[in-house]
Design an enzyme around this catalytic site. Structure first.
Site, PDB file in Angstrom:
ATOM      1  N   ASP A  36      44.740  44.888  32.811  1.00  0.00           N
ATOM      2  CA  ASP A  36      44.606  46.330  33.053  1.00  0.00           C
ATOM      3  C   ASP A  36      44.787  47.122  31.765  1.00  0.00           C
ATOM      4  O   ASP A  36      44.072  48.092  31.513  1.00  0.00           O
ATOM      5  CB  ASP A  36      45.653  46.787  34.086  1.00  0.00           C
ATOM      6  CG  ASP A  36      45.262  46.389  35.501  1.00  0.00           C
ATOM      7  OD1 ASP A  36      44.066  46.091  35.723  1.00  0.00           O
ATOM      8  OD2 ASP A  36      46.140  46.347  36.363  1.00  0.00           O
TER       9      ASP A  36
ATOM     10  N   THR B 252      50.650  34.763  46.557  1.00  0.00           N
ATOM     11  CA  THR B 252      51.240  33.447  46.225  1.00  0.00           C
ATOM     12  C   THR B 252      51.525  33.304  44.737  1.00  0.00           C
ATOM     13  O   THR B 252      52.262  32.409  44.340  1.00  0.00           O
ATOM     14  CB  THR B 252      50.271  32.319  46.611  1.00  0.00           C
ATOM     15  OG1 THR B 252      49.091  32.451  45.793  1.00  0.00           O
ATOM     16  CG2 THR B 252      49.904  32.381  48.082  1.00  0.00           C
TER      17      THR B 252
ATOM     18  N   ARG C 212      45.293  35.625  39.486  1.00  0.00           N
ATOM     19  CA  ARG C 212      46.495  35.268  40.248  1.00  0.00           C
ATOM     20  C   ARG C 212      46.427  35.901  41.617  1.00  0.00           C
ATOM     21  O   ARG C 212      46.274  37.112  41.725  1.00  0.00           O
ATOM     22  CB  ARG C 212      47.743  35.807  39.541  1.00  0.00           C
ATOM     23  CG  ARG C 212      48.261  34.956  38.490  1.00  0.00           C
ATOM     24  CD  ARG C 212      49.718  35.184  38.188  1.00  0.00           C
ATOM     25  NE  ARG C 212      50.211  36.553  38.217  1.00  0.00           N
ATOM     26  CZ  ARG C 212      51.459  36.876  37.940  1.00  0.00           C
ATOM     27  NH1 ARG C 212      52.334  35.932  37.635  1.00  0.00           N
ATOM     28  NH2 ARG C 212      51.855  38.117  37.962  1.00  0.00           N
TER      29      ARG C 212
END
Ligand SMILES: O=P(O)(O)OC[C@H]1O[C@H](OP(=O)(O)OP(=O)(O)O)[C@H](O)[C@@H]1O
Ligand SMILES: O=c1cc[nH]c(=O)[nH]1
Length: 365
Positions: free
Chosen positions: A359, A264, A260
């Site tokens: 993560d 945006t 991603r």
């Protein structure tokens, strides 16, 4: 629009006038009766016929008229996939679309005039579902219905199925906890994906085969055709792969790399390698997080552009915004999730969610 319409004898005068009005406005109207106001008939017979036509997508919407509208709405709502709303005022008609996504309008032919019926029906047909928090609530009704009538899936409309088994809910709660270690998070994502396999593969086709047990010959079953491929979306989708392969070890594995854009929030593709016979397999796209839905919609478009015909999305945590976006772009795709959360925050993170799945899986933060 294609509209299924029906009434009993009490609703017949309003229904006939409304039918003519809708045809004049250019709608295609399928009339399920009744044909007179002088011969008494039973409203459930008509309600079931109209509701089944809408649930099967033969008609986009349904309109039912009886004396009060009450009996018709009660009966229609017994049909899985029918969401009937009794609206004898314009305000209720608008709300039933905006908030409830009602696909059947029920009217009281002895309560409202013909002119009022025109106004209510026109508004109802022109008003769109608002989605967002309402999507979550409507999904809960669909999930409940799914439990009562699990065979309701033949409509061709993509479903959102939440796998709320106690074991899944227990493990999802642990991975949400910010104090859960990377090791435990990784193990639990695998385990949850493994538990989800039973449900996501429930409709796989089987063929009969003859087998011989040590006692006698009998009939057994084997999965039909080329079977499955799983396609994790990198990185976080990788965390679900081993859990699924433990149950279906022969599935082929493709990979799609998307991230991603932090500004945006739109997906950027950086890798794609899929099995060559993807058009012959049922495809399961894996991604723990369905947030804006941009990544999932792009991944589905990608596999479809390579020939995939039957695609299912499997995620752990979904946001209503993501479900709506995927179903708008790919109305044929079923979405399976372990939880449907509340909304997205200003940074596009799912609330309450579990943070950044990539993560947390790989310990990169
Ligand atoms: O529905 P969306 O708004 O598209 O968000 C969901 C995506 O975000 C995360 O990936 P991310 O971009 O963080 O990449 P990563 O898995 O490599 O960390 C997640 O694994 C999804 O792929
Ligand atoms: O909450 C979110 C949203 C997108 N991606 C994640 O990993 N988590």
């Amino acid at each position: 629009m294609k509209i299924a319409i029906g009434s009993d004898h009490a609703g017949f005068p309003v229904k006939s006038a409304l039918k003519a009005h809708l045809c004049e406005k250019g709608h295609e109207v399928i009339d399920f009766g009744t044909d007179s106001d002088s011969v008494s008939c039973d409203y459930p017979d008509v309600a079931f016929a109209v509701a089944q036509s809408v649930a099967a997508r033969e008609a986009e919407r349904g309109i039912l008229v009886c004396g009060s509208g009450i009996g018709m709405s009660i009966a229609a709502n017994k049909v899985p996939g029918a969401y009937a709303a009794l609206c004898n005022t314009p305000e209720l008609a608008v709300l039933s679309r905006q908030h409830n996504n009602a696909n059947i309008l029920s009217l009281g032919g002895r309560i409202i005039s013909e002119l009022q019926a025109y106004e209510i029906a026109d508004l109802w047909l022109d008003t769109n579902f608002k989605g967002n928090r309402h999507e979550r609530r409507v999904s809960k009704i669909k999930q409940f219905e799914e439990k009562l009538a699990p065979t309701y899936s033949s409509s061709g409309e993509g479903r959102i199925v939440i796998l709320d088994h106690p074991l899944v809910r227990h493990k999802v709660s642990i991975i949400r906890d910010k104090n859960t270690s990377v090791k435990e998070f990784r193990e639990l994502v695998q385990e949850i994906a493994g538990l989800m396999v039973y449900e996501i593969t429930r409709n796989l086709p089987l063929v009969k085969i003859e087998i011989e047990t040590p006692i006698e010959k009998t009939i057994g079953y084997t999965l039909e055709g080329k079977k499955l491929a799983i396609v994790p979306v990198l990185r976080a989708g990788l965390g679900m792969v081993d859990g699924i392969l433990q149950v279906i070890p022969n599935a082929k594995v493709g990979h799609i790399g998307l991230y991603r854009d932090p500004e945006t929030l739109e997906p950027v593709e950086y890798y794609c390698k899929l099995p060559s016979d993807i058009n012959e397999r049922d495809i399961f796209i894996l991604d723990p997080m369905l947030a804006t839905g941009g990544s999932a919609a792009a991944a589905i478009s990608l596999v479809k552009s390579r020939g995939a015909r039957k695609v299912t999305l499997v995620c752990l945590i979904a946001a209503p915004e993501g479900v709506e976006r995927v179903h708008q772009a790919h109305p044929d795709v079923d979405i399976y999730a372990a939880a449907l959360d509340n909304y997205l925050n200003d940074h596009g993170y799912i609330v309450p969610g579990l943070g950044d799945a990539g993560d947390r899986l790989f310990g990169t933060k």
